[in-house]
Design a protein around this motif. Sequence first.
Motif, PDB file in Angstrom:
ATOM      1  N   ASN A 134      30.500  36.008  45.498  1.00  0.00           N
ATOM      2  CA  ASN A 134      29.403  36.480  44.656  1.00  0.00           C
ATOM      3  C   ASN A 134      28.265  35.483  44.586  1.00  0.00           C
ATOM      4  OD1 ASN A 134      30.238  39.087  43.809  1.00  0.00           O
ATOM      5  ND2 ASN A 134      31.726  38.179  42.411  1.00  0.00           N
ATOM      6  N   ASP A 135      28.583  34.199  44.493  1.00  0.00           N
ATOM      7  CA  ASP A 135      27.533  33.181  44.393  1.00  0.00           C
ATOM      8  C   ASP A 135      26.680  33.157  45.655  1.00  0.00           C
ATOM      9  OD1 ASP A 135      26.376  30.916  42.840  1.00  0.00           O
ATOM     10  OD2 ASP A 135      27.044  29.735  44.563  1.00  0.00           O
ATOM     11  N   ALA A 136      27.338  33.297  46.818  1.00  0.00           N
ATOM     12  CA  ALA A 136      26.613  33.254  48.095  1.00  0.00           C
ATOM     13  C   ALA A 136      26.056  34.625  48.490  1.00  0.00           C
ATOM     14  CB  ALA A 136      27.533  32.730  49.197  1.00  0.00           C
ATOM     15  N   GLY A 137      26.475  35.671  47.797  1.00  0.00           N
ATOM     16  CA  GLY A 137      26.003  37.011  48.146  1.00  0.00           C
ATOM     17  C   GLY A 137      26.496  37.457  49.511  1.00  0.00           C
TER      18      GLY A 137
ATOM     19  N   VAL B 129      40.324  41.858  46.400  1.00  0.00           N
ATOM     20  CA  VAL B 129      39.345  41.468  45.369  1.00  0.00           C
ATOM     21  C   VAL B 129      37.959  42.010  45.692  1.00  0.00           C
ATOM     22  CG1 VAL B 129      40.608  39.394  44.685  1.00  0.00           C
ATOM     23  CG2 VAL B 129      38.888  39.232  46.508  1.00  0.00           C
ATOM     24  N   ALA B 130      37.855  42.833  46.741  1.00  0.00           N
ATOM     25  CA  ALA B 130      36.549  43.338  47.188  1.00  0.00           C
ATOM     26  C   ALA B 130      35.828  44.115  46.099  1.00  0.00           C
ATOM     27  CB  ALA B 130      36.728  44.210  48.435  1.00  0.00           C
ATOM     28  N   SER B 131      36.589  44.784  45.221  1.00  0.00           N
ATOM     29  CA  SER B 131      35.960  45.561  44.147  1.00  0.00           C
ATOM     30  C   SER B 131      35.194  44.677  43.162  1.00  0.00           C
ATOM     31  CB  SER B 131      37.020  46.371  43.398  1.00  0.00           C
ATOM     32  OG  SER B 131      37.972  45.508  42.789  1.00  0.00           O
ATOM     33  N   LYS B 132      35.516  43.391  43.164  1.00  0.00           N
ATOM     34  CA  LYS B 132      34.840  42.449  42.258  1.00  0.00           C
ATOM     35  C   LYS B 132      33.664  41.751  42.943  1.00  0.00           C
ATOM     36  CE  LYS B 132      39.226  41.438  39.916  1.00  0.00           C
ATOM     37  NZ  LYS B 132      40.217  40.377  39.587  1.00  0.00           N
ATOM     38  N   ILE B 133      33.415  42.104  44.213  1.00  0.00           N
ATOM     39  CA  ILE B 133      32.337  41.473  44.984  1.00  0.00           C
ATOM     40  C   ILE B 133      31.333  42.561  45.365  1.00  0.00           C
ATOM     41  CG2 ILE B 133      31.767  40.041  46.987  1.00  0.00           C
ATOM     42  CD1 ILE B 133      34.833  39.292  47.041  1.00  0.00           C
ATOM     43  N   SER B 134      30.280  42.665  44.606  1.00  0.00           N
ATOM     44  CA  SER B 134      29.350  43.784  44.783  1.00  0.00           C
ATOM     45  C   SER B 134      28.597  43.740  46.113  1.00  0.00           C
ATOM     46  CB  SER B 134      28.337  43.812  43.630  1.00  0.00           C
ATOM     47  OG  SER B 134      27.613  42.590  43.575  1.00  0.00           O
TER      48      SER B 134
END
Length: 595
Positions: free
Chosen positions: A110-113, A131-136
């Motif tokens: 998430n931080d690196a997008g 964990v992909a659902s938590k990484i938009s």
Amino acid sequence: MSAITTDMNDVKRLFDVPAYQLNKFPNAAMFVTKMEGNWVPMTTDEFVALANQISKGLVELGISVGEKVAIVSPNRVEWNILDIAIQQVGAIVVPIYPNISENDYVYIFNDAGIKHAFVGGIDLAHKIQGVASKISSLEKIFTFDKMDGFAHYKELVELGANLPQNTITQLKANVRNEDLATIIYTSGTTGNPKGVMLSHNNLLSNVLACKPSIPADENSRVLTFLPVCHVYERMLHYLYMYCGSSIYFAESMDTIGENIKEVKPHVFTAVPRLLEKVFDKIMAKGDELKGFKRRIFFWAIAVAEKYDTVGMGFWYNFKLSIARKLVFSKWREVLGGEVTAIASGSAALQPRLAQIFLAAGIPVLEGYGLTETSPVISVNCLKKGIRIGTVGPLIDGVKVKIAEDGEILVKGPNVMMGYYNLPDKTEEAIDQQDWFHTGDIGMFVEDKFLKITDRKKEIFKTSGGKYIIPQAMENKFKESRFIEQMVVLGEGQKFPAALIVPSFSFIKEWATRKQIDVSKATNEEIAANPQVIERIQQEVDKFNAGFGHWEMIKKFHLLPKELTTEGGELTPTLKLKRKIINEKFEAIIKGFYTE
């Protein structure tokens, strides 16, 4: 930051390094992987061609200049191919350790997008997919191994097949020496990882400056097993490629001994923890010897323990030559017989260990650096000199000064661009005069050799106001064959105490000799055995004698299992996560001071 204009010629970006090798040292075995029992080489030509094909596929996939792309995998040649391919299109490589927690994956992605991730095997793919659902931002996962439900990375070859190579040539031409090349997230002993931004120039300056220190050339074989996502091994991969060396991938940590015998490497890197385990195995073999052979073995060890790199006289050198012929020659055979250098980094090396290996004719070269310094600041080397207990002379182009409080400050082309998305942290780390504050305490020996004494944040005071330097104490106590790991504690308390992981394998051998039956005992039972505790108390008393009375370990507790990365107590580079350890063993630690 000025561009590199020295003998690196046209090598101004990291992706220029393989092309440089192809032009100057085309290698039939650039990378070598063991497959189904055989060592299978990849040529420089094959490597460069595949990296170019993947680059074309990345463009067709829609990866744009400046996009952050993740690589999550153990060491394998595909990692290196993607590293070069991603950089060639002007995208940014985000290497991620394969053994971090799910929370860290979510934070970093998430931080690196991260939109696109390249991962190794099935377990990693499912872990990230989980964990992909938590990484938009995440759009697609590619895998290096073929598996159902995931895109294989070689699909990019077909995807980019019709794109002209000139497109990649133009994208490469637009990448400058001073541009951001990679964001490496530090493992972090406290808090969330920080993304260290390194330019092409940062890493290439380190490659050039370290070249005289590492005895590698186009005829060298190197064995790689430390994670290439760590900046140290990664920088060395670029260095090995630049020198034209052949890079062999160890199959796993469990097969290193066998792989070393097969490859007979000239150079490899190691962390002190690995060297400690190698030494413990050698000593265990020595314990099994009988009569004259046993006496010769331990005589040789005693000779080695007096070794120094300066001032040894004729009589000592005569004894050492005999010890090398009778005993240490066998050690070198275990390491393949052709090792010219073992580069040690990531954590402090026990001086006694360096002493014994150097005496044995096995050149362990300890260096020092951080992710933020790309990484090397200083290194012991055969050309500039070696001093046991130090991390060697500074590499060319790097300046160091010692602050009033003893902190090591660094300036040079290797110092990072900053922390990604953390301008405040960047300002804390790099002052207005461009000095990077390492957080390490140190000094110079003989005005030349840098010596690290501890981490600034890890030094603590007892309630009596006395300073304790835990790392120095832990390293000394670990010289005991009874002690595998140790954590010194006691901030704000009356005295220091310790958590100790015993060396269970050695204790079982010792117990057999002393006719103490622990053959069927669990580690928990051994750690609670009064005779074992009493024997380790003797070791603690022995090493306590070398410290001031305020530093002496007054109480300790034996832990039944090793501190590990998987358990959360160590970073991926095997540094102690002291905050986590304090939390995890809070009840035991409180017991030291309430009983």
